[in-house]
Design a protein around this motif. Structure first.
Motif, PDB file in Angstrom:
ATOM      1  N   PHE A  28       0.864  -1.266  -0.009  1.00 20.41           N
ATOM      2  CA  PHE A  28      -0.100  -0.045   0.085  1.00 20.41           C
ATOM      3  C   PHE A  28       0.952   1.241   0.039  1.00 20.41           C
ATOM      4  O   PHE A  28       1.836   1.322   0.591  1.00 20.41           O
ATOM      5  N   THR A  29       0.476   2.264  -0.583  1.00 19.48           N
ATOM      6  CA  THR A  29       1.149   3.451  -0.861  1.00 19.48           C
ATOM      7  C   THR A  29       0.356   4.647  -0.007  1.00 19.48           C
ATOM      8  O   THR A  29      -0.808   4.938  -0.440  1.00 19.48           O
ATOM      9  N   PHE A  30       0.898   5.371   0.832  1.00 24.22           N
ATOM     10  CA  PHE A  30       0.513   6.416   1.535  1.00 24.22           C
ATOM     11  C   PHE A  30       1.103   7.608   0.709  1.00 24.22           C
ATOM     12  O   PHE A  30       2.171   7.658   0.446  1.00 24.22           O
ATOM     13  N   ASN A  31       0.167   8.582   0.650  1.00 25.87           N
ATOM     14  CA  ASN A  31       0.512   9.867  -0.187  1.00 25.87           C
ATOM     15  C   ASN A  31       0.300  11.087   0.705  1.00 25.87           C
ATOM     16  O   ASN A  31      -0.736  11.051   1.715  1.00 25.87           O
ATOM     17  N   GLN A  32       1.150  12.123   0.897  1.00 27.95           N
ATOM     18  CA  GLN A  32       0.825  13.425   1.203  1.00 27.95           C
ATOM     19  C   GLN A  32       1.248  14.296   0.395  1.00 27.95           C
ATOM     20  O   GLN A  32       2.057  14.215  -0.573  1.00 27.95           O
ATOM     21  N   PHE A  33       0.422  15.580   0.460  1.00 32.15           N
ATOM     22  CA  PHE A  33       0.721  16.429  -0.491  1.00 32.15           C
ATOM     23  C   PHE A  33       1.153  17.629   0.018  1.00 32.15           C
ATOM     24  O   PHE A  33       0.412  18.336   0.893  1.00 32.15           O
ATOM     25  N   LEU A  34       2.047  18.359  -0.582  1.00 31.80           N
ATOM     26  CA  LEU A  34       2.589  19.638  -0.100  1.00 31.80           C
ATOM     27  C   LEU A  34       2.357  20.699  -1.144  1.00 31.80           C
ATOM     28  O   LEU A  34       2.455  20.603  -2.421  1.00 31.80           O
ATOM     29  N   LEU A  41       0.980  24.300   2.886  1.00 29.26           N
ATOM     30  CA  LEU A  41      -0.049  23.515   3.466  1.00 29.26           C
ATOM     31  C   LEU A  41       0.644  22.185   3.356  1.00 29.26           C
ATOM     32  O   LEU A  41       0.994  21.746   2.217  1.00 29.26           O
ATOM     33  N   LEU A  42       0.520  21.104   4.295  1.00 25.72           N
ATOM     34  CA  LEU A  42       0.835  19.698   3.929  1.00 25.72           C
ATOM     35  C   LEU A  42      -0.365  18.911   4.466  1.00 25.72           C
ATOM     36  O   LEU A  42      -0.902  18.980   5.738  1.00 25.72           O
ATOM     37  N   SER A  43      -0.879  18.162   3.420  1.00 26.88           N
ATOM     38  CA  SER A  43      -2.049  17.336   3.636  1.00 26.88           C
ATOM     39  C   SER A  43      -1.393  15.998   4.102  1.00 26.88           C
ATOM     40  O   SER A  43      -0.920  15.325   3.171  1.00 26.88           O
ATOM     41  N   HIS A  44      -1.707  15.655   5.389  1.00 28.18           N
ATOM     42  CA  HIS A  44      -0.954  14.281   5.889  1.00 28.18           C
ATOM     43  C   HIS A  44      -2.156  13.259   6.227  1.00 28.18           C
ATOM     44  O   HIS A  44      -2.785  13.333   6.727  1.00 28.18           O
ATOM     45  N   THR A  45      -1.799  11.976   5.415  1.00 30.73           N
ATOM     46  CA  THR A  45      -2.805  11.019   5.495  1.00 30.73           C
ATOM     47  C   THR A  45      -1.814   9.493   5.721  1.00 30.73           C
ATOM     48  O   THR A  45      -2.456   8.588   5.204  1.00 30.73           O
ATOM     49  N   GLY A  46      -0.994   9.637   6.129  1.00 35.20           N
ATOM     50  CA  GLY A  46      -0.018   8.413   6.705  1.00 35.20           C
ATOM     51  C   GLY A  46      -0.111   7.999   8.391  1.00 35.20           C
ATOM     52  O   GLY A  46      -1.285   8.485   8.965  1.00 35.20           O
ATOM     53  N   LEU A  47       0.557   7.298   8.402  1.00 39.40           N
ATOM     54  CA  LEU A  47       0.534   6.515   9.640  1.00 39.40           C
ATOM     55  C   LEU A  47       1.594   7.227  10.619  1.00 39.40           C
ATOM     56  O   LEU A  47       2.694   7.732   9.975  1.00 39.40           O
ATOM     57  N   ARG A  48       1.374   7.090  12.136  1.00 43.87           N
ATOM     58  CA  ARG A  48       2.370   8.029  13.100  1.00 43.87           C
ATOM     59  C   ARG A  48       3.589   7.332  12.912  1.00 43.87           C
ATOM     60  O   ARG A  48       4.781   8.145  13.037  1.00 43.87           O
ATOM     61  N   MET A  50       5.210   6.835  10.311  1.00 45.85           N
ATOM     62  CA  MET A  50       5.876   7.303   9.254  1.00 45.85           C
ATOM     63  C   MET A  50       6.504   8.626   9.350  1.00 45.85           C
ATOM     64  O   MET A  50       6.965   9.373   8.519  1.00 45.85           O
ATOM     65  N   PHE A  51       6.175   9.202  10.579  1.00 40.31           N
ATOM     66  CA  PHE A  51       6.591  10.696  10.879  1.00 40.31           C
ATOM     67  C   PHE A  51       8.196  10.975  10.363  1.00 40.31           C
ATOM     68  O   PHE A  51       8.401  11.840   9.699  1.00 40.31           O
ATOM     69  N   PRO A  52       9.028  10.135  11.008  1.00 39.00           N
ATOM     70  CA  PRO A  52      10.425  10.371  10.632  1.00 39.00           C
ATOM     71  C   PRO A  52      10.629  10.513   9.168  1.00 39.00           C
ATOM     72  O   PRO A  52      11.327  11.387   8.473  1.00 39.00           O
ATOM     73  N   LEU A  53       9.925   9.738   8.273  1.00 37.27           N
ATOM     74  CA  LEU A  53      10.063   9.522   6.991  1.00 37.27           C
ATOM     75  C   LEU A  53       9.626  10.821   6.193  1.00 37.27           C
ATOM     76  O   LEU A  53      10.217  11.465   5.419  1.00 37.27           O
ATOM     77  N   ILE A  54       8.340  11.351   6.585  1.00 32.22           N
ATOM     78  CA  ILE A  54       7.578  12.416   5.947  1.00 32.22           C
ATOM     79  C   ILE A  54       8.429  13.708   6.365  1.00 32.22           C
ATOM     80  O   ILE A  54       8.746  14.279   5.520  1.00 32.22           O
ATOM     81  N   ARG A  55       8.965  13.796   7.576  1.00 32.35           N
ATOM     82  CA  ARG A  55       9.669  14.881   8.253  1.00 32.35           C
ATOM     83  C   ARG A  55      10.931  15.141   7.412  1.00 32.35           C
ATOM     84  O   ARG A  55      11.386  16.386   6.847  1.00 32.35           O
ATOM     85  N   ASP A  70       2.582  23.138  12.032  1.00 31.35           N
ATOM     86  CA  ASP A  70       3.484  22.118  12.009  1.00 31.35           C
ATOM     87  C   ASP A  70       2.832  20.712  12.464  1.00 31.35           C
ATOM     88  O   ASP A  70       2.824  20.222  13.773  1.00 31.35           O
ATOM     89  N   PHE A  71       2.285  20.073  11.411  1.00 31.79           N
ATOM     90  CA  PHE A  71       1.358  18.797  11.863  1.00 31.79           C
ATOM     91  C   PHE A  71       2.481  17.424  11.826  1.00 31.79           C
ATOM     92  O   PHE A  71       2.120  16.431  12.118  1.00 31.79           O
TER      93      PHE A  71
END
Length: 75
Positions: A28-34, A41-48, A50-55, A70-71
């Motif tokens: 499965f692929t989680f996507n965020q849009f900046l 704006l960052l639309s975040h739709t991932g798992l907790r 995944m925080f280090p990867l997204i940041r 800062d989400f």
């Protein structure tokens, strides 16, 4: 896991993270849009978890503290 960055339009980025453990065998692929601008704006739709990867991925585009809210702070 790694997060890939794609600029899908001028100033709009997709950050995508493939997680093979979810819904095997396809994964499965989680996507965020900046969206960049005066107030990025960052639309975040991932798992907790995944925080280090997204940041880290976001940091390659702009400093996370430039987001209006800062989400990307762990709870």
């Amino acid at each position: 896991m790694e997060t890939k960055i794609n600029e899908i339009a001028n100033g709009i980025y997709r950050l995508s993270t493939f997680v093979p453990e979810i819904a095997p065998p396809a994964g499965f692929t989680f996507n965020q849009f900046l969206v960049l601008g005066d107030e990025p704006l960052l639309s975040h739709t991932g798992l907790r978890r995944m925080f280090p990867l997204i940041r880290t991925a976001l940091s390659r585009i702009l400093p996370p503290e430039h987001l209006r809210l800062d989400f990307l702070r762990p709870l």
